[in-house]
Design a protein around this motif. Structure first.
Motif, PDB file in Angstrom:
ATOM      1  N   GLU A 152       0.672  -1.165   0.009  1.00  0.00           N
ATOM      2  CA  GLU A 152      -0.137   0.018  -0.131  1.00  0.00           C
ATOM      3  C   GLU A 152       0.788   1.065  -0.060  1.00  0.00           C
ATOM      4  O   GLU A 152       0.667   2.239  -0.658  1.00  0.00           O
ATOM      5  CB  GLU A 152      -0.948  -0.162   1.283  1.00  0.00           C
ATOM      6  N   PHE A 153       1.940   1.251   0.701  1.00  0.00           N
ATOM      7  CA  PHE A 153       2.851   2.349   0.761  1.00  0.00           C
ATOM      8  C   PHE A 153       3.383   2.511  -0.538  1.00  0.00           C
ATOM      9  O   PHE A 153       3.539   3.822  -1.163  1.00  0.00           O
ATOM     10  CB  PHE A 153       3.874   2.186   1.844  1.00  0.00           C
ATOM     11  N   ILE A 154       3.793   1.598  -1.167  1.00  0.00           N
ATOM     12  CA  ILE A 154       4.483   1.598  -2.415  1.00  0.00           C
ATOM     13  C   ILE A 154       3.690   2.240  -3.286  1.00  0.00           C
ATOM     14  O   ILE A 154       3.970   2.927  -4.368  1.00  0.00           O
ATOM     15  CB  ILE A 154       4.905   0.206  -2.750  1.00  0.00           C
ATOM     16  N   GLU A 155       2.268   1.708  -3.380  1.00  0.00           N
ATOM     17  CA  GLU A 155       1.208   2.195  -4.536  1.00  0.00           C
ATOM     18  C   GLU A 155       1.047   3.721  -4.436  1.00  0.00           C
ATOM     19  O   GLU A 155       0.812   4.489  -5.008  1.00  0.00           O
ATOM     20  CB  GLU A 155       0.071   1.372  -4.357  1.00  0.00           C
ATOM     21  N   ARG A 156       0.837   3.997  -2.837  1.00  0.00           N
ATOM     22  CA  ARG A 156       0.800   5.609  -2.618  1.00  0.00           C
ATOM     23  C   ARG A 156       1.932   6.260  -3.325  1.00  0.00           C
ATOM     24  O   ARG A 156       1.696   7.311  -3.759  1.00  0.00           O
ATOM     25  CB  ARG A 156       0.663   5.816  -1.073  1.00  0.00           C
ATOM     26  N   GLY A 157       3.177   5.626  -3.140  1.00  0.00           N
ATOM     27  CA  GLY A 157       4.160   6.414  -3.730  1.00  0.00           C
ATOM     28  C   GLY A 157       4.084   6.582  -5.318  1.00  0.00           C
ATOM     29  O   GLY A 157       4.519   7.455  -5.956  1.00  0.00           O
ATOM     30  N   ARG A 158       3.640   5.546  -5.781  1.00  0.00           N
ATOM     31  CA  ARG A 158       3.331   5.480  -7.087  1.00  0.00           C
ATOM     32  C   ARG A 158       2.330   6.511  -7.515  1.00  0.00           C
ATOM     33  O   ARG A 158       2.456   7.156  -8.929  1.00  0.00           O
ATOM     34  CB  ARG A 158       3.367   4.025  -7.807  1.00  0.00           C
ATOM     35  N   ALA A 159       1.313   6.425  -6.686  1.00  0.00           N
ATOM     36  CA  ALA A 159       0.177   7.420  -7.035  1.00  0.00           C
ATOM     37  C   ALA A 159       0.905   9.012  -7.054  1.00  0.00           C
ATOM     38  O   ALA A 159       0.372   9.769  -7.828  1.00  0.00           O
ATOM     39  CB  ALA A 159      -0.909   7.174  -6.120  1.00  0.00           C
ATOM     40  N   VAL A 160       1.550   9.151  -5.960  1.00  0.00           N
ATOM     41  CA  VAL A 160       1.999  10.528  -5.994  1.00  0.00           C
ATOM     42  C   VAL A 160       3.169  10.767  -7.213  1.00  0.00           C
ATOM     43  O   VAL A 160       2.928  11.828  -7.726  1.00  0.00           O
ATOM     44  CB  VAL A 160       2.822  10.645  -4.528  1.00  0.00           C
ATOM     45  N   LEU A 161       3.785   9.941  -7.566  1.00  0.00           N
ATOM     46  CA  LEU A 161       4.804   9.799  -8.630  1.00  0.00           C
ATOM     47  C   LEU A 161       4.006  10.167  -9.839  1.00  0.00           C
ATOM     48  O   LEU A 161       4.250  10.919 -10.721  1.00  0.00           O
ATOM     49  CB  LEU A 161       5.614   8.866  -8.837  1.00  0.00           C
ATOM     50  N   GLY A 162       2.923   9.620  -9.919  1.00  0.00           N
ATOM     51  CA  GLY A 162       1.814   9.755 -11.185  1.00  0.00           C
ATOM     52  C   GLY A 162       1.430  11.208 -11.180  1.00  0.00           C
ATOM     53  O   GLY A 162       1.553  11.862 -12.342  1.00  0.00           O
ATOM     54  N   ASP A 163       0.995  11.722 -10.020  1.00  0.00           N
ATOM     55  CA  ASP A 163       0.471  13.123 -10.146  1.00  0.00           C
ATOM     56  C   ASP A 163       1.587  14.224 -10.409  1.00  0.00           C
ATOM     57  O   ASP A 163       1.340  14.860 -11.189  1.00  0.00           O
ATOM     58  CB  ASP A 163       0.018  13.242  -8.658  1.00  0.00           C
ATOM     59  N   LEU A 164       2.687  13.688  -9.665  1.00  0.00           N
ATOM     60  CA  LEU A 164       3.962  14.637 -10.107  1.00  0.00           C
ATOM     61  C   LEU A 164       4.218  14.671 -11.616  1.00  0.00           C
ATOM     62  O   LEU A 164       4.684  15.797 -12.194  1.00  0.00           O
ATOM     63  CB  LEU A 164       5.104  14.198  -9.217  1.00  0.00           C
ATOM     64  N   THR A 165       4.161  13.690 -12.239  1.00  0.00           N
ATOM     65  CA  THR A 165       4.759  13.615 -13.531  1.00  0.00           C
ATOM     66  C   THR A 165       3.377  14.235 -14.435  1.00  0.00           C
ATOM     67  O   THR A 165       3.702  15.097 -15.274  1.00  0.00           O
ATOM     68  CB  THR A 165       4.561  12.098 -14.123  1.00  0.00           C
ATOM     69  N   GLU A 166       2.062  13.894 -14.109  1.00  0.00           N
ATOM     70  CA  GLU A 166       1.065  14.521 -14.748  1.00  0.00           C
ATOM     71  C   GLU A 166       1.324  16.397 -14.581  1.00  0.00           C
ATOM     72  O   GLU A 166       0.876  16.978 -15.610  1.00  0.00           O
ATOM     73  CB  GLU A 166      -0.096  14.349 -14.202  1.00  0.00           C
ATOM     74  N   GLN A 167       1.636  16.694 -13.476  1.00  0.00           N
ATOM     75  CA  GLN A 167       1.513  18.002 -13.115  1.00  0.00           C
ATOM     76  C   GLN A 167       2.998  18.726 -13.885  1.00  0.00           C
ATOM     77  O   GLN A 167       2.865  19.808 -14.564  1.00  0.00           O
ATOM     78  CB  GLN A 167       1.826  18.602 -11.581  1.00  0.00           C
ATOM     79  N   LYS A 168       4.019  17.833 -14.126  1.00  0.00           N
ATOM     80  CA  LYS A 168       5.285  18.366 -14.594  1.00  0.00           C
ATOM     81  C   LYS A 168       4.634  18.527 -16.323  1.00  0.00           C
ATOM     82  O   LYS A 168       5.443  19.568 -16.801  1.00  0.00           O
ATOM     83  CB  LYS A 168       6.199  17.215 -14.750  1.00  0.00           C
ATOM     84  N   ASN A 169       4.079  17.440 -16.741  1.00  0.00           N
ATOM     85  CA  ASN A 169       3.701  17.839 -18.074  1.00  0.00           C
ATOM     86  C   ASN A 169       2.674  18.907 -18.336  1.00  0.00           C
ATOM     87  O   ASN A 169       2.732  19.689 -19.431  1.00  0.00           O
ATOM     88  CB  ASN A 169       2.829  16.462 -18.899  1.00  0.00           C
ATOM     89  N   MET A 170       1.873  19.137 -17.396  1.00  0.00           N
ATOM     90  CA  MET A 170       1.208  20.403 -17.487  1.00  0.00           C
ATOM     91  C   MET A 170       1.836  21.703 -17.293  1.00  0.00           C
ATOM     92  O   MET A 170       1.611  22.581 -18.217  1.00  0.00           O
ATOM     93  CB  MET A 170      -0.125  20.529 -16.370  1.00  0.00           C
ATOM     94  N   LEU A 171       2.734  21.574 -16.635  1.00  0.00           N
ATOM     95  CA  LEU A 171       3.590  22.853 -16.644  1.00  0.00           C
ATOM     96  C   LEU A 171       4.620  22.889 -17.699  1.00  0.00           C
ATOM     97  O   LEU A 171       4.682  24.051 -18.303  1.00  0.00           O
ATOM     98  CB  LEU A 171       4.595  22.600 -15.391  1.00  0.00           C
ATOM     99  N   LYS A 172       4.980  21.571 -18.406  1.00  0.00           N
ATOM    100  CA  LYS A 172       5.312  22.140 -19.707  1.00  0.00           C
ATOM    101  C   LYS A 172       4.615  22.562 -20.761  1.00  0.00           C
ATOM    102  O   LYS A 172       4.976  23.298 -21.539  1.00  0.00           O
ATOM    103  CB  LYS A 172       6.345  20.655 -20.293  1.00  0.00           C
ATOM    104  N   SER A 173       3.474  22.159 -20.941  1.00  0.00           N
ATOM    105  CA  SER A 173       2.538  22.466 -21.733  1.00  0.00           C
ATOM    106  C   SER A 173       2.262  24.063 -21.680  1.00  0.00           C
ATOM    107  O   SER A 173       2.166  24.934 -22.700  1.00  0.00           O
ATOM    108  CB  SER A 173       1.196  21.778 -21.766  1.00  0.00           C
ATOM    109  N   THR A 174       2.299  24.634 -20.317  1.00  0.00           N
ATOM    110  CA  THR A 174       1.757  25.894 -19.946  1.00  0.00           C
ATOM    111  C   THR A 174       3.228  26.635 -20.425  1.00  0.00           C
ATOM    112  O   THR A 174       3.000  27.826 -20.961  1.00  0.00           O
ATOM    113  CB  THR A 174       1.564  26.078 -18.537  1.00  0.00           C
ATOM    114  N   GLN A 175       4.310  26.002 -20.086  1.00  0.00           N
ATOM    115  CA  GLN A 175       5.493  26.787 -20.452  1.00  0.00           C
ATOM    116  C   GLN A 175       5.610  26.979 -21.868  1.00  0.00           C
ATOM    117  O   GLN A 175       6.036  28.095 -22.565  1.00  0.00           O
ATOM    118  CB  GLN A 175       6.817  26.215 -20.018  1.00  0.00           C
ATOM    119  N   ARG A 176       5.233  25.974 -22.808  1.00  0.00           N
ATOM    120  CA  ARG A 176       5.094  26.079 -24.236  1.00  0.00           C
ATOM    121  C   ARG A 176       4.306  27.278 -24.775  1.00  0.00           C
ATOM    122  O   ARG A 176       4.428  27.964 -25.716  1.00  0.00           O
ATOM    123  CB  ARG A 176       4.681  25.013 -24.919  1.00  0.00           C
TER     124      ARG A 176
END
Length: 225
Positions: A152-176
Motif C-alpha cells: 500500500e505504501f509503495i502504491e501510494r508512492g506510485r500514485a504521488v509520482l504519477g500526479d507529479l509526472t502529470e503536473q510536470k507535463n501540464m507545466l511543460k504545456s503551460t511553458q510552451r
C-alpha cells in the motif's frame, strides 16, 4: 476540447478494465491494482474538472451542450466505479479475514487433558531445562498484513509520482504556451514599432511638402509682382 474528451474516455475505459480484473478474484488481487484504480479515479476527476472549465468557455452552444452531456455521463460512471471499487475492497478484506481465521485455528495445537504419566513431569522439566528454547515462529497473518501495508505504501508512492509526472507535463504545456504567446507578442511589438516609424516618416514628408508648397507660392507671387 476533443483532447480532454479523449483523455477522460481513455481513463474511464482503463478503470472499467481494472475493475473487471479486480472483480474476478477480489481475495487474490494485489494492492498494486487497487492503488492503480485509486490513482486513475483521482486523475479522472481532475480531467473532468478541466473538461468542465473548457466547456464553460465554449462559445458555440451546441458544442457546449454536448460537452456538458458527456461530462455528466463521465461523472455518473466515475461514481458507479467508485462504489464498485469500495464494495470489492470490502469483499477482499472479508475474504482475507476468513482465510486468516481458518489458518489460525488450523495451527492451534491439540492438548491432552491428562498426561499418560503424571509423575514424568519432573523428569521432562529437567530434560527441557538443558535444551535450548526454540525460536518463536512469526504468524503468517502478521507477515501478510505487513506485506499488504508495504504494498500500500509503495502504491501510494506510485500514485504521488504519477500526479507529479502529470503536473510536470501540464507545466511543460503551460511553458510552451507562454513561449508561444511571448513570441507572438514580440512579433506584434516589432510590427507596432515599424508602423510608428512609418507614421513619423509620413509626417515629415507631409510637413515638408507643406513648407515646399508655401515657399513655391511665395516665390511665384514675388516674381509676378
Amino acid at each position: 476540447m476533443n483532447a480532454l474528451f479523449n483523455h477522460a474516455l481513455k481513463q474511464s475505459q482503463s478503470i472499467k478494465s481494472d475493475l473487471e480484473t479486480f472483480a474476478q478474484s477480489p481475495s487474490t488481487t494485489s494492492l498494486a491494482l487497487q492503488g492503480q484504480i485509486s490513482a486513475t479515479l483521482s486523475s479522472l476527476q481532475r480531467s473532468l474538472d478541466e473538461y468542465d472549465a473548457a466547456a464553460r468557455r465554449e462559445v458555440i452552444q451546441d458544442k457546449q451542450d454536448k460537452a456538458f452531456s458527456r461530462i455528466r455521463n463521465f461523472r455518473a460512471e466515475a461514481a458507479d466505479a467508485r462504489t464498485q471499487f469500495e464494495q470489492l475492497k470490502r469483499e477482499r478484506e472479508e475474504a482475507l479475514t476468513s482465510v486468516n481465521r481458518a489458518e489460525l485455528l488450523g495451527r492451534r495445537p491439540h492438548q491432552s487433558g491428562t498426561p499418560d504419566n503424571p509423575y514424568a513431569s519432573s523428569n521432562s522439566s529437567s530434560i527441557s531445562a538443558n535444551q535450548s528454547v526454540p525460536a518463536v515462529a512469526i504468524p503468517r497473518e502478521f507477515l501478510t498484513r505487513t506485506t499488504d501495508q508495504l504494498d500500500e505504501f509503495i502504491e501510494r508512492g506510485r500514485a504521488v509520482l504519477g500526479d507529479l509526472t502529470e503536473q510536470k507535463n501540464m507545466l511543460k504545456s503551460t511553458q510552451r504556451k507562454l513561449y508561444s504567446a511571448a513570441n507572438t507578442l514580440g512579433v506584434s511589438n516589432e510590427t507596432i514599432k515599424y508602423i510608428e516609424r512609418r507614421a513619423k516618416q509620413d509626417k515629415v514628408f507631409f510637413y515638408g511638402g507643406i513648407c515646399i508648397c508655401l515657399l513655391a507660392f511665395y516665390l511665384i507671387l514675388r516674381l509676378f509682382r
